[in-house]
Design a protein around this motif. Sequence first.
Motif, mmCIF file in Angstrom:
data_model
loop_
_atom_site.group_PDB
_atom_site.id
_atom_site.type_symbol
_atom_site.label_atom_id
_atom_site.label_comp_id
_atom_site.label_asym_id
_atom_site.label_seq_id
_atom_site.Cartn_x
_atom_site.Cartn_y
_atom_site.Cartn_z
ATOM 1 N N GLU A 39 17.678 -13.296 -7.779
ATOM 2 C CA GLU A 39 17.400 -12.360 -8.868
ATOM 3 C C GLU A 39 17.900 -12.936 -10.195
ATOM 4 O OE1 GLU A 39 17.159 -7.819 -8.548
ATOM 5 O OE2 GLU A 39 19.180 -8.189 -9.325
ATOM 6 N N VAL A 43 15.618 -13.927 -13.636
ATOM 7 C CA VAL A 43 15.927 -13.537 -15.013
ATOM 8 C C VAL A 43 16.117 -14.769 -15.891
ATOM 9 C CG1 VAL A 43 17.690 -12.426 -16.464
ATOM 10 C CG2 VAL A 43 16.825 -11.264 -14.416
ATOM 11 N N LEU A 57 14.157 -0.027 -17.808
ATOM 12 C CA LEU A 57 15.401 -0.229 -17.053
ATOM 13 C C LEU A 57 16.416 0.868 -17.378
ATOM 14 C CD1 LEU A 57 15.759 -4.113 -17.357
ATOM 15 C CD2 LEU A 57 15.249 -2.831 -15.268
ATOM 16 N N TRP A 80 14.421 -0.221 -10.068
ATOM 17 C CA TRP A 80 15.160 -0.880 -11.155
ATOM 18 C C TRP A 80 15.163 -2.395 -10.938
ATOM 19 C CZ3 TRP A 80 19.143 -4.088 -12.340
ATOM 20 C CH2 TRP A 80 19.631 -4.055 -13.647
ATOM 21 N N HIS A 81 15.498 -2.800 -9.733
ATOM 22 C CA HIS A 81 15.558 -4.240 -9.438
ATOM 23 C C HIS A 81 14.166 -4.876 -9.483
ATOM 24 C CE1 HIS A 81 19.812 -4.880 -8.587
ATOM 25 N NE2 HIS A 81 19.802 -3.616 -8.193
ATOM 26 N N LEU A 84 13.375 -5.477 -13.045
ATOM 27 C CA LEU A 84 14.182 -6.589 -13.551
ATOM 28 C C LEU A 84 13.610 -7.932 -13.129
ATOM 29 C CD1 LEU A 84 16.797 -7.490 -15.043
ATOM 30 C CD2 LEU A 84 17.909 -7.483 -12.794
ATOM 31 N N HIS A 85 13.467 -8.156 -11.845
ATOM 32 C CA HIS A 85 12.995 -9.480 -11.424
ATOM 33 C C HIS A 85 11.482 -9.627 -11.566
ATOM 34 C CE1 HIS A 85 12.984 -7.555 -7.283
ATOM 35 N NE2 HIS A 85 11.766 -8.070 -7.329
ATOM 36 N N HIS A 125 24.380 -2.158 -13.825
ATOM 37 C CA HIS A 125 23.047 -2.165 -14.432
ATOM 38 C C HIS A 125 23.160 -2.093 -15.961
ATOM 39 C CE1 HIS A 125 20.896 -0.378 -10.611
ATOM 40 N NE2 HIS A 125 21.410 -1.588 -10.395
ATOM 41 N N ILE A 129 21.688 -4.735 -18.666
ATOM 42 C CA ILE A 129 20.792 -4.309 -19.746
ATOM 43 C C ILE A 129 21.370 -4.700 -21.102
ATOM 44 C CG2 ILE A 129 19.790 -2.310 -20.931
ATOM 45 C CD1 ILE A 129 19.695 -0.945 -18.081
ATOM 46 N N ILE A 144 24.392 -10.099 -13.032
ATOM 47 C CA ILE A 144 23.566 -9.900 -11.832
ATOM 48 C C ILE A 144 24.312 -10.416 -10.596
ATOM 49 C CG2 ILE A 144 21.468 -10.680 -10.649
ATOM 50 C CD1 ILE A 144 20.170 -10.675 -13.536
#
Length: 165
Positions: A39, A43, A57, A80-81, A84-85, A125, A129, A144
């Motif tokens: 992950e 990012v 997010l 959420w994840h 993100l990824h 989280h 962010i 992360i």
Amino acid sequence: LHKLEEEGLVINEAHKGCFVAPISKKKVEEIYPILGTLEALSVSLCESFDSSVLEKLKTLNKGLKSAPSTEERGKLDREWHQVLHGQCQNEHLIETISALNKRAAQYDQSVVRGVADVEGSCCDHDNIIAALEAGDISLAVDHIKTHWRNGIVTVHRWLDARNHS
């Protein structure tokens, strides 16, 4: 059943039959660092995060903080994840993360436990962010990895509490 046994999800005992494999702290210890690394890599491959993604997010994290049920918290955390990824353009990496997340869910009982430490997870989280908003991808990557390490401790505590009740 043979396929499930190969994946470590079922134990086949001669003359007794098949049983669901017990939840394994060891497997969580093996998979979570890989997920954190992948992950973080996803990012790190992004130059920046668009404001609409950051708002998404934040909205998901806010919902996670106030979700009324274990099922809803788990769903929001997974989403959420994924957001993100999902910003990464490397399809193979995203597929690998998704497959490993499914495997992890089988070992860590995330469907049953949801998010065991909502406050800690949401704080992690928020840190990710904030780093992304500041344009500090390197710091986001560090957060992360920390988040996934914290996850190991959280799952261990949940398993211990479950086994002692």
